[in-house]
Design a protein around this motif. Structure first.
Motif, PDB file in Angstrom:
ATOM      1  N   UNK A 145      29.574  37.529  32.193  1.00 12.31           N
ATOM      2  CA  UNK A 145      29.908  35.883  31.180  1.00 12.31           C
ATOM      3  C   UNK A 145      29.731  36.778  29.634  1.00 12.31           C
ATOM      4  N   UNK A 146      30.440  36.073  28.547  1.00 10.76           N
ATOM      5  CA  UNK A 146      30.993  36.410  27.152  1.00 10.76           C
ATOM      6  C   UNK A 146      30.862  37.529  26.792  1.00 10.76           C
ATOM      7  N   UNK A 147      31.897  37.727  27.659  1.00 14.24           N
ATOM      8  CA  UNK A 147      32.731  39.238  27.367  1.00 14.24           C
ATOM      9  C   UNK A 147      34.097  39.566  26.400  1.00 14.24           C
ATOM     10  N   UNK A 148      34.352  38.269  25.668  1.00 14.10           N
ATOM     11  CA  UNK A 148      35.138  38.845  24.314  1.00 14.10           C
ATOM     12  C   UNK A 148      34.710  39.391  23.288  1.00 14.10           C
TER      13      UNK A 148
ATOM     14  N   UNK B   7      31.518  42.224  25.052  1.00 15.81           N
ATOM     15  CA  UNK B   7      32.527  43.346  25.190  1.00 15.81           C
ATOM     16  C   UNK B   7      32.365  44.774  25.185  1.00 15.81           C
ATOM     17  N   UNK B   8      30.942  44.893  24.843  1.00 17.13           N
ATOM     18  CA  UNK B   8      30.485  46.441  25.265  1.00 17.13           C
ATOM     19  C   UNK B   8      30.517  47.141  25.980  1.00 17.13           C
ATOM     20  N   UNK B   9      29.858  46.352  26.496  1.00 16.82           N
ATOM     21  CA  UNK B   9      29.172  46.130  28.915  1.00 16.82           C
ATOM     22  C   UNK B   9      30.773  45.883  29.013  1.00 16.82           C
ATOM     23  N   UNK B  10      31.912  45.253  28.626  1.00 14.43           N
ATOM     24  CA  UNK B  10      33.198  45.440  29.997  1.00 14.43           C
ATOM     25  C   UNK B  10      33.412  46.506  29.302  1.00 14.43           C
ATOM     26  N   UNK B  11      33.854  47.102  28.075  1.00 12.47           N
ATOM     27  CA  UNK B  11      34.195  48.361  27.807  1.00 12.47           C
ATOM     28  C   UNK B  11      33.550  49.368  28.571  1.00 12.47           C
ATOM     29  N   UNK B  12      31.846  49.520  28.420  1.00 10.50           N
ATOM     30  CA  UNK B  12      31.354  50.407  29.150  1.00 10.50           C
ATOM     31  C   UNK B  12      31.437  50.452  30.791  1.00 10.50           C
ATOM     32  N   UNK B  13      31.274  49.670  31.316  1.00 12.75           N
ATOM     33  CA  UNK B  13      31.118  49.784  32.298  1.00 12.75           C
ATOM     34  C   UNK B  13      32.614  49.795  33.300  1.00 12.75           C
ATOM     35  N   UNK B  14      33.578  49.756  32.294  1.00 11.25           N
ATOM     36  CA  UNK B  14      35.559  49.751  33.112  1.00 11.25           C
ATOM     37  C   UNK B  14      35.781  51.606  32.359  1.00 11.25           C
ATOM     38  N   UNK B  15      34.427  52.171  31.857  1.00  8.92           N
ATOM     39  CA  UNK B  15      34.535  53.859  31.423  1.00  8.92           C
ATOM     40  C   UNK B  15      34.113  54.254  32.818  1.00  8.92           C
ATOM     41  N   UNK B  16      33.324  53.302  33.574  1.00 10.45           N
ATOM     42  CA  UNK B  16      32.753  54.162  34.442  1.00 10.45           C
ATOM     43  C   UNK B  16      33.178  53.983  36.069  1.00 10.45           C
ATOM     44  N   UNK B  17      34.607  53.278  35.878  1.00  9.25           N
ATOM     45  CA  UNK B  17      35.439  52.878  36.998  1.00  9.25           C
ATOM     46  C   UNK B  17      35.621  51.429  37.347  1.00  9.25           C
ATOM     47  N   UNK B  18      34.399  50.237  36.705  1.00 10.72           N
ATOM     48  CA  UNK B  18      34.324  49.258  37.505  1.00 10.72           C
ATOM     49  C   UNK B  18      34.865  48.181  37.507  1.00 10.72           C
ATOM     50  N   UNK B  19      35.535  47.399  38.384  1.00  8.39           N
ATOM     51  CA  UNK B  19      36.748  46.535  38.469  1.00  8.39           C
ATOM     52  C   UNK B  19      35.583  45.304  37.362  1.00  8.39           C
ATOM     53  N   UNK B  20      36.555  44.376  36.446  1.00  4.05           N
ATOM     54  CA  UNK B  20      35.676  43.341  36.365  1.00  4.05           C
ATOM     55  C   UNK B  20      36.600  41.949  35.824  1.00  4.05           C
ATOM     56  N   UNK B  21      35.512  41.382  35.821  1.00 10.53           N
ATOM     57  CA  UNK B  21      35.509  39.595  36.321  1.00 10.53           C
ATOM     58  C   UNK B  21      35.458  39.374  34.451  1.00 10.53           C
TER      59      UNK B  21
END
Length: 250
Positions: free
Chosen positions: A12-15, A20-34
């Protein structure tokens, strides 16, 4: 350490800011995101950046002050068939700084509690039972280190309520592989934290996400992100697992 590749996380509050920092970090680890925001337009940029790491991602919208919109967001995720395995309840609002705190309006508390407490509780209550049923889940609720500041009473009280909810719930997750933690990003230069905060928002990595990677199945930890600055993810996980997990027992 948990391998999050291919798992789905709701942030939540990903923009912007910490989300945002959390989203990019998790994407780097290969995690799919909502990725949640108040408007789908707000998540367009972070969605593009996340997908560049080869993960699946989509946006959802909801005004977290509106319980009906929160329910509709969760209904949409369910209708898509997405199995949410990781939850970052990151979004929050800091209403005002009241120097005359004796005159803090009731509306400060109402808005703070709706966004900072009630909406995370709704999301937890909807998603955690399914995590238990599926045998895995990680929930990270974002709290605040603010104390002794009645000038921010609405915000601080809503975060204290979230702390209590998280700790109490942690006592019921023992014996499962669903882990709930509290994380404090620290005072960072964000739209919420303001320009005078001592910490750059990027400093929350990797500490802000470490609760998603612990493997010892212990809930109730308080994980201050600034305590993990400069560490690799592996080092951060090892430090987190060495911290005591203390759900409320009375």
């Amino acid at each position: 350490m948990v391998n999050v590749e291919g798992k789905w996380a709701l942030i939540t509050g990903a923009s912007r800011g910490v989300g945002y920092q959390t989203a990019i970090f998790m994407a780097r680890q290969g995690c799919n995101l909502i990725l949640h925001s108040r408007s789908l337009e707000h998540t367009r940029k972070v969605l593009e950046e996340a997908r560049a790491f080869g993960v699946e991602a989509y946006g959802v919208q909801a005004e977290l002050a509106n319980s009906e919109e929160v329910t509709a967001m969760l209904d949409e995720i369910e209708a898509r068939g997405t199995k949410v395995e990781i939850l970052f309840n990151n979004a929050a609002v800091q209403i005002a700084y009241r120097t005359d705190y004796w005159r803090t309006p009731v509306e400060d508390f109402e808005a703070s509690f709706r966004i900072n407490f009630i909406s995370p509780v709704m999301i937890c209550n909807r998603l955690i039972p399914k995590m238990i049923e599926n045998g895995f889940g990680r929930v990270i609720n974002t709290t605040s280190g603010i104390k002794n500041e009645p000038e921010q009473a609405g915000y601080a009280a809503s975060k204290a309520a979230l702390d209590k909810f998280t700790k109490d719930l942690a006592s019921r997750l023992e014996g499962t592989d669903v882990v709930i933690s509290l994380n404090d990003p620290g005072w960072c230069r964000t739209d919420l934290g303001g320009p005078n905060a001592p910490n750059d928002v990027a400093s929350v990595i990797p500490g802000i996400a470490v609760g998603a990677f612990v493997t010892d199945k212990k809930s109730g930890r308080f994980l201050p992100a600034q305590s993990f600055v400069g560490m690799t993810l592996e080092e951060a996980v090892a430090k987190a697992e060495a911290m005591e997990a203390v759900p409320y027992t009375i």
